[in-house]
Write an enzyme that holds these catalytic residues in place. Structure first.
Site, PDB file in Angstrom:
ATOM      1  N   GLU A  66      13.625 -16.126 -26.880  1.00 55.08           N
ATOM      2  CA  GLU A  66      12.877 -15.867 -28.129  1.00 55.08           C
ATOM      3  C   GLU A  66      13.366 -16.751 -29.267  1.00 55.08           C
ATOM      4  OE1 GLU A  66      13.157 -11.726 -29.077  1.00 55.08           O
ATOM      5  OE2 GLU A  66      11.556 -11.187 -27.679  1.00 55.08           O
ATOM      6  N   LYS A  67      14.500 -17.406 -29.076  1.00 56.31           N
ATOM      7  CA  LYS A  67      15.009 -18.245 -30.163  1.00 56.31           C
ATOM      8  C   LYS A  67      13.988 -19.323 -30.533  1.00 56.31           C
ATOM      9  CE  LYS A  67      18.157 -21.609 -31.581  1.00 56.31           C
ATOM     10  NZ  LYS A  67      17.377 -22.760 -31.111  1.00 56.31           N
ATOM     11  N   HIS A  79      21.314 -19.390 -22.282  1.00 55.37           N
ATOM     12  CA  HIS A  79      20.630 -19.742 -21.034  1.00 55.37           C
ATOM     13  C   HIS A  79      21.053 -18.811 -19.903  1.00 55.37           C
ATOM     14  CE1 HIS A  79      20.806 -23.808 -23.096  1.00 55.37           C
ATOM     15  NE2 HIS A  79      19.518 -23.713 -22.826  1.00 55.37           N
ATOM     16  N   GLY A  81      19.333 -28.136 -19.807  1.00 51.65           N
ATOM     17  CA  GLY A  81      20.758 -28.280 -19.554  1.00 51.65           C
ATOM     18  C   GLY A  81      21.587 -28.027 -20.805  1.00 51.65           C
ATOM     19  N   ALA A  82      22.849 -28.528 -20.811  1.00 52.17           N
ATOM     20  CA  ALA A  82      23.817 -28.227 -21.878  1.00 52.17           C
ATOM     21  C   ALA A  82      23.862 -26.701 -22.056  1.00 52.17           C
ATOM     22  CB  ALA A  82      23.450 -28.934 -23.177  1.00 52.17           C
ATOM     23  N   LEU A  83      24.067 -26.030 -20.951  1.00 56.64           N
ATOM     24  CA  LEU A  83      23.845 -24.582 -20.911  1.00 56.64           C
ATOM     25  C   LEU A  83      24.923 -23.811 -21.662  1.00 56.64           C
ATOM     26  CD1 LEU A  83      22.735 -24.239 -17.188  1.00 56.64           C
ATOM     27  CD2 LEU A  83      21.329 -24.637 -19.229  1.00 56.64           C
TER      28      LEU A  83
END
Ligand code: PAF
Length: 292
Positions: A157-158, A46, A40-42
């Site tokens: 990829e982060k 995302h 979450g906290a998109l």
């Protein structure tokens, strides 16, 4: 459930049986299914995963679950940003079809006793600074993959070490899913998008851009001097401290798959780094091309 003017409310399920029932209906129609696991906290990083998932499948499920098992006792589990209504609206606008938002009891019912451990890959780097973190990630991702049984699952990829851990567990446990790594989304000054960027003060945010700038300088230097790995790493650590970072947990040029440190650039490589601004740890990484 949430609503924006342009999108109907996003369907939300909270139990594994409801999730499976919804996916079974799509399967009966012969549709391909993608999963995007999140906490979450998109942000737009995302939503880029959701858009990539849309390209690869007919239906997209996103999960939002702040997984207690991947946080250490002194980490930010309690204050991790939570906004299910806002997340649902963003997911709907990015083309997500279903939100899976289980509570902790649905994921870890009383008596839960199993863990997935990806040994060598989890030990170094983030594993050293966050003991138990990858065990928590590997366990919850294995559960999510087995709950949804998607054709494809998308990860950023982060969190490069996390991505490699997930690729390994999927191969080792014969889970029939394609793992799609999606390139990092960045702010205009290069800072990788992260839900934890919200913790930065404006002074810290100004310093944060030096992280990506420094990694780019590592890549440029190694293109010219592929043997100068150790010296390049130590210059880059010094540059981050000079720019105002409070600490560099690690900065290393590593084998792109095993994440073992490299002494010279003779195979596919990645430069990975975590540096601290106050109590906030910022992660970034970049591909390091092997000179021809
Ligand atoms: O990258 C994340 O957001 C989390 O680690 C993941 C993969 C959703 C597992 O909780």
């Amino acid at each position: 459930m949430s609503q924006t003017p342009d999108h109907p409310p996003l369907d939300t399920v909270r139990s594994v049986s409801d999730l499976r029932a919804r996916i079974a209906l799509w399967r009966r129609e012969g549709l391909r299914v993608a999963l995007v696991p999140t906490m979450g906290a998109l942000h737009d990083g995302h939503l880029t995963l959701v858009r990539r998932a849309r390209d690869l499948a007919d239906r997209v499920v996103a999960s939002v679950f702040v997984n207690p098992a991947q946080f250490g006792p002194n980490e930010d589990f309690a204050r991790y940003p939570r906004d299910e209504a806002g997340d649902a609206a963003k997911l709907a606008s990015a083309g997500c079809d279903l939100l899976f938002a289980p509570d902790v009891a649905a994921m870890y019912p009383p008596g839960f006793a199993t863990a997935v451990e990806v040994e060598a890959l989890s030990r170094r780097w983030e594993g050293e600074f966050r003991p138990g973190h990858f065990r928590g990630v590997a366990t919850v991702v294995t559960k999510l993959l087995l709950q949804a049984l998607p054709d494809v699952a998308c990860f950023g990829e982060k969190d490069y070490q996390q991505l490699q851990v997930i690729r390994r567990l999927v191969a080792d446990l014969d889970i029939p899913v394609r793992i799609e790594g999606v390139p990092t989304v960045r702010e205009a000054d290069g800072l990788a998008l992260s839900s934890r960027n919200a913790y930065l003060t404006s002074a810290q945010r100004a310093v944060a851009a030096a992280l990506n700038r420094t990694l780019r300088s590592v890549v440029a230097r190694l293109a010219a001097e592929p043997g100068a790995v150790a010296e390049t790493e130590s210059r880059a650590r010094a540059a981050l401290l000079e720019a105002g970072f409070d600490a560099v947990d690690y900065l290393a040029v590593v084998d792109a798959a095993s994440l073992e440190p490299l002494l010279r650039l003779d195979r596919p490589a990645r430069v990975i780094c975590t540096a601290r601004l106050g109590t906030t740890r910022l992660l970034d990484n970049m591909d390091v091309p092997v000179p021809a």
